[in-house]
Design a protein around this motif. Structure first.
Motif, PDB file in Angstrom:
ATOM      1  N   UNK A  75       0.844  -1.190   0.000  1.00  0.00           N
ATOM      2  CA  UNK A  75       0.000   0.000   0.000  1.00  0.00           C
ATOM      3  C   UNK A  75       0.887   1.250   0.000  1.00  0.00           C
ATOM      4  N   UNK A  76       0.299   2.400  -0.305  1.00  0.00           N
ATOM      5  CA  UNK A  76       1.067   3.644  -0.318  1.00  0.00           C
ATOM      6  C   UNK A  76       1.669   3.941   1.057  1.00  0.00           C
ATOM      7  N   UNK A  77       0.958   3.554   2.117  1.00  0.00           N
ATOM      8  CA  UNK A  77       1.481   3.657   3.477  1.00  0.00           C
ATOM      9  C   UNK A  77       1.417   2.268   4.099  1.00  0.00           C
ATOM     10  N   UNK A  78       2.367   1.402   3.749  1.00  0.00           N
ATOM     11  CA  UNK A  78       2.240  -0.024   4.071  1.00  0.00           C
ATOM     12  C   UNK A  78       2.214  -0.327   5.567  1.00  0.00           C
ATOM     13  N   UNK A  79       2.987   0.403   6.375  1.00  0.00           N
ATOM     14  CA  UNK A  79       3.014   0.116   7.815  1.00  0.00           C
ATOM     15  C   UNK A  79       1.648   0.421   8.431  1.00  0.00           C
ATOM     16  N   UNK A  80       1.107   1.572   8.109  1.00  0.00           N
ATOM     17  CA  UNK A  80      -0.228   1.927   8.604  1.00  0.00           C
ATOM     18  C   UNK A  80      -1.268   0.921   8.138  1.00  0.00           C
ATOM     19  N   UNK A  81      -1.180   0.532   6.878  1.00  0.00           N
ATOM     20  CA  UNK A  81      -2.137  -0.421   6.308  1.00  0.00           C
ATOM     21  C   UNK A  81      -2.110  -1.744   7.079  1.00  0.00           C
ATOM     22  N   UNK A  82      -0.908  -2.239   7.382  1.00  0.00           N
ATOM     23  CA  UNK A  82      -0.784  -3.528   8.081  1.00  0.00           C
ATOM     24  C   UNK A  82      -1.379  -3.465   9.475  1.00  0.00           C
ATOM     25  N   UNK A  83      -1.043  -2.443  10.231  1.00  0.00           N
ATOM     26  CA  UNK A  83      -1.496  -2.402  11.621  1.00  0.00           C
ATOM     27  C   UNK A  83      -2.970  -2.024  11.748  1.00  0.00           C
ATOM     28  N   UNK A  84      -3.502  -1.334  10.757  1.00  0.00           N
ATOM     29  CA  UNK A  84      -4.956  -1.137  10.729  1.00  0.00           C
ATOM     30  C   UNK A  84      -5.658  -2.479  10.544  1.00  0.00           C
ATOM     31  N   UNK A  85      -5.083  -3.351   9.709  1.00  0.00           N
ATOM     32  CA  UNK A  85      -5.654  -4.689   9.503  1.00  0.00           C
ATOM     33  C   UNK A  85      -5.545  -5.541  10.771  1.00  0.00           C
ATOM     34  N   UNK A  86      -4.419  -5.439  11.478  1.00  0.00           N
ATOM     35  CA  UNK A  86      -4.249  -6.188  12.729  1.00  0.00           C
ATOM     36  C   UNK A  86      -5.302  -5.761  13.739  1.00  0.00           C
ATOM     37  N   UNK A  87      -5.487  -4.456  13.882  1.00  0.00           N
ATOM     38  CA  UNK A  87      -6.484  -3.946  14.833  1.00  0.00           C
ATOM     39  C   UNK A  87      -7.897  -4.341  14.425  1.00  0.00           C
ATOM     40  N   UNK A  88      -8.166  -4.276  13.128  1.00  0.00           N
ATOM     41  CA  UNK A  88      -9.491  -4.660  12.640  1.00  0.00           C
ATOM     42  C   UNK A  88      -9.756  -6.140  12.909  1.00  0.00           C
ATOM     43  N   UNK A  89      -8.737  -6.973  12.688  1.00  0.00           N
ATOM     44  CA  UNK A  89      -8.878  -8.405  12.922  1.00  0.00           C
ATOM     45  C   UNK A  89      -9.129  -8.682  14.402  1.00  0.00           C
ATOM     46  N   UNK A  90      -8.437  -7.944  15.268  1.00  0.00           N
ATOM     47  CA  UNK A  90      -8.628  -8.117  16.703  1.00  0.00           C
ATOM     48  C   UNK A  90     -10.051  -7.730  17.117  1.00  0.00           C
ATOM     49  N   UNK A  91     -10.511  -6.597  16.631  1.00  0.00           N
ATOM     50  CA  UNK A  91     -11.873  -6.150  16.989  1.00  0.00           C
ATOM     51  C   UNK A  91     -12.923  -7.141  16.499  1.00  0.00           C
TER      52      UNK A  91
END
Length: 630
Positions: A75-91
């Motif tokens: 993604x254009x901001x890959x680190x942010x993209x990854x950790x947003x997915x981690x948080x979404x998966x947790x929720x």
């Protein structure tokens, strides 16, 4: 840099040393490890913006539950993209289970990314397409937990062909002939052999499933790394995790690529840069240690760690470009080294402006050159202090003249700034150079036209195309009498093969300058001679012994090459006179005494593979092949 260089890459490793429940209770979140890894990666995002990846391993979860999780992104901001997915998966996983969000056992059996071992990687692709398959971490899977391997790294190998052939001779069928796959499969092969060795040792004593636990407790990771890496030729800082929870960070014998670690009773942490560890864990710099060349920091399944030698170290030749540009200057040592680089340029600068400081304006471009610029200003102040002292000691009697001597300050201006919001979408070559020049904003009306010199500090000058096509034209619009471009790095003359995007001779303006001087002086036979020597060495298998291309630079002084570079980068219609000042290699070593990896400037490669690459790269240049030499 005005000529941007890409380089590989950034690594991060976190091992939580206490039970997972401890972190939930103390820090009030089940995402303590994820949050800390996010900080480590964000603080190293300068090291790679083409992609990122993370992996997480849970230790001792029951069979039937997933224990390895991985996300990668381009993604254009890959680190942010990854950790947003981690948080979404947790929720999503805890939705309807609010009473379980602080229950470590339930979380580890039901929610991804709740493990004790974390790995992160930031990618700058020096070659290969920017696709998710090229992003680390790489995963080698098995139904045996102790045979699973996750690998990421900051590395380039010069002998990929040899390593590939070795894998084939071992009976493997690698899916790709690239160093990432080759390295992972080689370590994986010897991890498999180590599993088998331990299995054979204990198979008559223990029965499965107890035997699986015994294997995990007795795997010798130092032995695995020694057998895997002893024939690697390259620069590397590799981080690995096994499926049962042991992990490691291995550094090449010359210490070319960086790796630092910090440990306390809660965590063991590894990163490519010290400031990232300092920020994420509030550690004192004195507590952050360097992984020594030829050593691996090995963390066992129980969280105990040790730094062990796995290959014989050679002379330490850690990358000087890390100090000049790549690593963040918030590291106090790097900050002071960059200031010293700027300060040491003062004698050359004063000579170029004919000591006329009254009619000289000092600036820098790009922002990463700011620290060297501060050092240059300090050097100017020291020079002026000596001049004031001399004037007073010589007995200046007139008050007006004394006032002028005492009050004079260097003229410092922000002449150029980059408009980060502006993007250039025009592909028509006739229009594009003009548009690129306007990515920079220029400060007008501070230069006295036809009177003032302009001195602009840069990190380095690699290709010279940005100077020629935009920066010099932009500065010329200000109307200076003379423009002096100052590089805090020495002349880049030779390709890199250890992870920096500088692999072809045709890209280096310093190399072009040497060729022009050779032709001007009727020495073309020298080019033919070096070409013949390089071809013969490659054909005979002796190209690792000598860097023949050095001979192309030997006839010329540092100053002669600098003057020729200035001629090459100066547009024909430029009004101002142009000079280029480079750092000397001698002063580089004064500024960075503990980081002598200077092969880009000297051609003194730290491994035999470097000589092989430089000779191949020259043959490729002569034969018009636009390919990497490794």
């Amino acid at each position: 840099m005005s000529d941007a260089i890409k380089h590989e890459c950034g690594i991060a490793l976190i091992r939580l040393r206490k039970p997972y429940q401890y972190y939930i209770d103390k820090y009030g979140t089940a995402l303590y490890g994820a949050n800390k890894l996010y900080l480590l990666m964000e603080k190293q995002v300068n090291r790679g913006q083409d992609g990122a990846g993370i992996a997480n391993i849970k230790i001792d979860v029951p069979a039937g539950h997933r224990y390895i999780s991985r996300y990668r992104s381009v993604d254009q901001r890959p680190v942010t993209d990854i950790f947003e997915k981690v948080n979404k998966k947790f929720r999503k996983a805890t939705k309807g289970h609010k009473d379980k969000t602080r229950d470590a056992k339930w979380l580890q059996e039901n929610v991804a990314f709740t493990g004790e071992v974390w790995m992160g990687h930031l990618r700058y692709g020096t070659h290969g397409s920017n696709e998710i398959e090229n992003c680390h971490p790489m995963l080698r899977q098995s139904n045996w937990r102790s045979r699973n391997l996750v690998v990421a790294g900051n590395f380039n190998m010069t002998n990929v062909d040899k390593l590939f052939d070795k894998l084939v001779s071992l009976g493997q069928h690698p899916k790709d002939k690239v160093d990432t796959v080759t390295v992972m499969e080689k370590i994986g092969h010897f991890l498999d052999e180590e599993n088998q060795r331990v299995f054979d040792r204990f198979k008559g004593i223990y029965e499965n499933p107890d035997l699986s636990d015994i294997i995990e407790e007795n795997i010798d990771m130092q032995r695995v790394l020694h057998r895997s890496c002893r024939d690697f030729d390259g620069g590397y800082a590799m981080v690995g995790m096994t499926g049962y929870g042991a992990s490691f960070v291995a550094r090449d014998p010359a210490g070319i690529r960086p790796a630092y670690y910090y440990a306390d009773d809660e965590v063991v942490v590894v990163a490519s840069e010290k400031p990232a560890i300092k920020t994420a864990f509030n550690a004192d710099y004195s507590q952050i240690k360097e992984v020594q060349p030829g050593h691996a920091l090995i963390i066992d399944k129980n969280g105990e760690y040790n730094e062990l030698q796995f290959v014989e170290p050679t002379e330490k030749r850690s990358c000087s470009f890390e100090r000049i540009y790549f690593s963040r200057a918030t590291d106090p040592d790097i900050y002071n080294e960059r200031k010293t680089l700027g300060k040491l340029l003062i004698p050359q600068i004063l000579k170029e402006v004919d000591y006329d400081l009254e009619n000289t304006v000092f600036s820098y471009i790009p922002n990463t050159a700011e620290t060297a610029f501060f050092g240059m200003v300090e050097g100017l102040e020291e020079y002026l202090y000596k001049q004031r002292k001399k004037a007073i000691m010589d007995g200046i009697l007139f008050e007006e003249e004394l006032d002028k001597v005492l009050s004079f300050r260097p003229r410092i201006e922000k002449l150029v700034s980059k408009d980060v919001k502006m993007r250039t979408f025009i592909t028509d070559d006739s229009q594009r150079d003009e548009m690129v020049s306007h990515v920079y904003d220029t400060t007008f009306e501070v230069i006295r036209k036809g009177i003032d010199n302009v001195v602009v500090v840069d990190d380095s000058i690699v290709r010279g195309t940005t100077l020629e096509k935009s920066i010099l034209r932009m500065l010329d619009r200000l109307g200076p009498k003379k423009i002096i471009i100052v590089s805090s790095a020495p002349q880049i003359r030779f390709p890199d093969c250890y992870g920096i995007d500088m692999s072809k001779f045709k890209e280096f303006v310093g190399f072009r300058a040497a060729l022009e001087l050779i032709r001007e002086r009727g020495m073309e036979n020298l080019i033919d001679e070096v070409y013949a020597q390089s071809v013969a060495a490659i054909e005979s298998g002796n190209a690792t012994k000598v860097n023949y291309v050095k001979a192309l630079f030997d006839p010329f002084t540092h100053e002669e090459l600098s003057r020729k570079v200035a001629q090459i980068v100066t547009p024909s219609d430029l009004k101002a006179e142009v000079a280029v000042v480079y750092q000397t290699v001698e002063n580089l070593h004064v500024a960075c005494p503990n980081h002598s990896g200077d092969w880009y400037f000297t051609g003194n490669y730290p491994t035999p593979g470097g000589n092989n690459v430089v000779n191949k790269a020259f043959v490729n240049f002569m034969e018009g092949r636009l390919v990497r030499a490794y």
